[in-house]
Scaffold this active site. Structure first.
Site, PDB file in Angstrom:
ATOM      1  N   LYS A  66       0.800  -1.230   0.000  1.00 58.87           N
ATOM      2  CA  LYS A  66       0.000   0.000   0.000  1.00 58.87           C
ATOM      3  C   LYS A  66       0.831   1.278   0.000  1.00 58.87           C
ATOM      4  CE  LYS A  66      -4.354  -1.579   2.043  1.00 58.87           C
ATOM      5  NZ  LYS A  66      -5.376  -1.273   3.063  1.00 58.87           N
ATOM      6  N   ASP A 102     -10.397   3.082   1.915  1.00 60.76           N
ATOM      7  CA  ASP A 102     -10.534   2.490   3.248  1.00 60.76           C
ATOM      8  C   ASP A 102     -11.289   3.400   4.214  1.00 60.76           C
ATOM      9  OD1 ASP A 102      -9.266   0.049   2.761  1.00 60.76           O
ATOM     10  OD2 ASP A 102      -7.280   0.883   3.150  1.00 60.76           O
TER      11      ASP A 102
END
Length: 281
Positions: A66, A102
């Site tokens: 990420k 997210d």
């Protein structure tokens, strides 16, 4: 031409993203396949170059890529920059743009569960890793009063708290102090891996002093109900596991690729069945 999607990570075999996105692709009649792509960190740069091919519509990104993927993309949007992580990439004719769903997925999961923000809300986040950062920065954009962090390593928590203090009040607490002052919080979130299978018994924080009016969230979804959430229910708290966040962050990624926010009704039951099937195999 059939388009391609996928999720990259290492390891990634546990991911529920393929099952979730394949169901949506079928529902909306999209000629696209979704793949599970286990990529070792040393191979990441070469593999990302391959995603520039026209057949790729985009891909999801999970641990440990990420952050590492930042330097390999053509553009990082403001959301991903703020969160310090990319979890979704869109391929625009060979131009790769990274974003992060997210935080938005977490807020939508809370809203779906009936939690309402107001100016007096005090939130406590347990942990100081990537999940805590996503949740903390998302909460900093809500109509809430204070977002505190409790963590074993105070230095890591202080970094997050300082970022949150740009818009909201925020303190750093030891786990012991957080346990003692737990009754002060309306929203308590476990953003650590404590309680995750195959070691589901430990609890990230004692709930002895929790208010029965508190809303307790555990970002873990395997097991669906951790020991900590079971204890929260015994205390009278409303609870939420991490499966809802997974679904909503996935829906937001799907919207980035196709301009369609997919139907989420029934997805939780579908993924629970998938989890049960994986455990029986």
């Amino acid at each position: 031409m059939k388009r391609e999607l996928g999720v990259i990570g290492y390891p990634v075999k546990h991911s529920l993203s393929p099952a979730m996105h394949r169901l949506w692709l079928e529902k909306y009649g999209l000629d696209c396949e979704y793949h599970l792509l286990e990529i070792h960190p040393k191979d990441l740069a070469d593999k990302v170059q391959g995603f520039r091919e026209k057949k790729w519509r985009g891909f999801n990104v999970t641990i440990p890529h990420k952050v590492a993927i930042f330097s390999l993309l053509d553009e990082i949007d403001d959301t991903a920059k703020r969160f310090g992580a990319v979890n979704t990439v869109i391929n625009h004719d060979g131009y790769l743009k990274g974003t992060n769903t997210d935080g938005g997925g977490f807020l939508q999961s809370l809203s779906h569960a009936g939690f309402a923000f107001h100016p007096a809300v005090k939130a406590l986040i347990i942990g100081a890793g990537g999940a805590a950062r996503a949740v903390g920065l998302a909460l900093a954009e809500t109509d809430s009063a204070q977002i505190d962090f409790a963590n074993r390593t105070l230095e890591k928590a202080e970094e997050l708290s300082a970022k949150v203090r740009e818009t909201k009040a925020s303190n750093v607490l030891t786990l012991e102090r957080a346990e003692a002052e737990l009754a002060d919080y309306d929203l308590i979130i476990n953003a650590t891996s404590v309680g995750m299978e195959p070691y589901p018994d430990p609890q990230p924080l004692s709930l002895y002093h929790v208010s029965p009016a508190a809303f307790c969230v555990d970002l873990i979804y395997k097991p669906l109900q951790t020991t900590w959430l079971k204890e929260a229910e015994k205390k009278g708290c409303q609870t939420l596991n991490g499966l809802s966040m997974l679904i909503y962050q996935g829906a937001l990624a799907f919207e980035q690729w196709f301009g369609i926010f997919p139907e989420v009704k029934g997805m939780e039951d579908f993924l629970i069945n998938v989890l049960n099937q994986k455990e029986s195999n």
